[in-house]
Design an enzyme around this catalytic site. Structure first.
Site, mmCIF file in Angstrom:
data_model
loop_
_atom_site.group_PDB
_atom_site.id
_atom_site.type_symbol
_atom_site.label_atom_id
_atom_site.label_comp_id
_atom_site.label_asym_id
_atom_site.label_seq_id
_atom_site.Cartn_x
_atom_site.Cartn_y
_atom_site.Cartn_z
ATOM 1 C CG LEU A 91 5.940 10.913 33.952
ATOM 2 C CD1 LEU A 91 6.425 10.269 32.739
ATOM 3 C CD2 LEU A 91 6.519 12.345 34.367
ATOM 4 C CG HIS A 110 9.264 20.947 38.398
ATOM 5 N ND1 HIS A 110 8.288 20.232 37.546
ATOM 6 C CD2 HIS A 110 9.668 21.796 37.915
ATOM 7 C CE1 HIS A 110 8.463 20.624 36.495
ATOM 8 N NE2 HIS A 110 9.005 21.751 36.651
#
Ligand code: GRF
Length: 208
Positions: A91, A110
């Site tokens: 992240l 993703h």
């Protein structure tokens, strides 16, 4: 001693959370002749991915965001002679110095079909909530090269899954995650094989 053992490409995985993709990758490359998962790095103490790494016998460690920004991530990668980096639910933004060194050898996954549903703030559940709110008939995964901007590197691979209008965000997340586990390891394998073939003597040169 008979001949020379071929050098395996050394792959690192960076992850912040549960690490189910990391686990799929570690399982895929266990005893693989050409690729070795050599390190799992995380910015979260106690992240599920650390336990998964331990179970697979893969060295794992954590670093803080600040230490990463001060050069610790690049140092770890160099010391561990890492050739390739796979982001799997990592992240934090990767520092520019790391992107520079690993250009063409670092990819991210993703959980949507970029360029839709990407960019700052579009991570984890936010992605699937947005896909649900838009009433999309399908979603999927995108593997892309890592650049200094979130989700903006060139797309390497995409796979799609049909959604049911009744699917909620959790169900969409599950469908996409299954697709990720099915594809990410072999996409990495293909990329690393292509890279190794282009090396002058056909052997990975760790840390270069
Ligand atoms: C995955 O959906 C991945 O696409 C995204 O974060 C999620 C990580 O899940 N970047 P896990 O930690 O691999 O289970």
């Amino acid at each position: 001693m008979e001949g020379k053992e071929p050098t395996r490409a050394r792959l690192a995985i960076l992850a912040s959370g549960s690490g189910s993709n990391a686990e799929a990758i570690m399982a895929h490359f266990a005893d693989h002749p050409a690729v070795e998962v050599a390190w799992v790095g995380s910015n979260r103490k106690g992240a599920g991915v650390l336990e998964r790494a331990e179970r697979h016998g893969v060295p794992a460690s954590t670093f803080s965001r600040q230490a990463m920004q001060e050069g610790e991530l690049l140092r770890e990668l160099a010391e561990r002679r890492i050739d390739w980096v796979a982001l799997a639910g990592f992240l934090l933004q990767v520092p520019a110095e790391v992107v520079d060194v690993y250009t063409g050898r670092m990819v991210n996954i993703h959980p949507a079909l970029l360029p839709a549903y990407g960019g700052p703030g579009m991570y984890g559940h936010h992605v699937h909530e947005a896909v649900k709110a838009a009433g999309e008939p399908r979603s999927g995964l995108t593997v892309h090269w890592v650049t200094e901007q979130y989700d903006e590197g060139a797309i390497v691979f995409q796979a799609e899954v049909d959604l049911d209008p009744a699917d909620d965000a959790d169900q969409i997340a599950q469908k996409v995650l299954q697709l990720e586990h099915a594809y990410y390891p072999s996409v990495l394998e293909g990329l690393i094989a292509g890279w190794a073939e282009r090396l002058p003597d056909g052997q990975p040169k760790s840390g270069t």
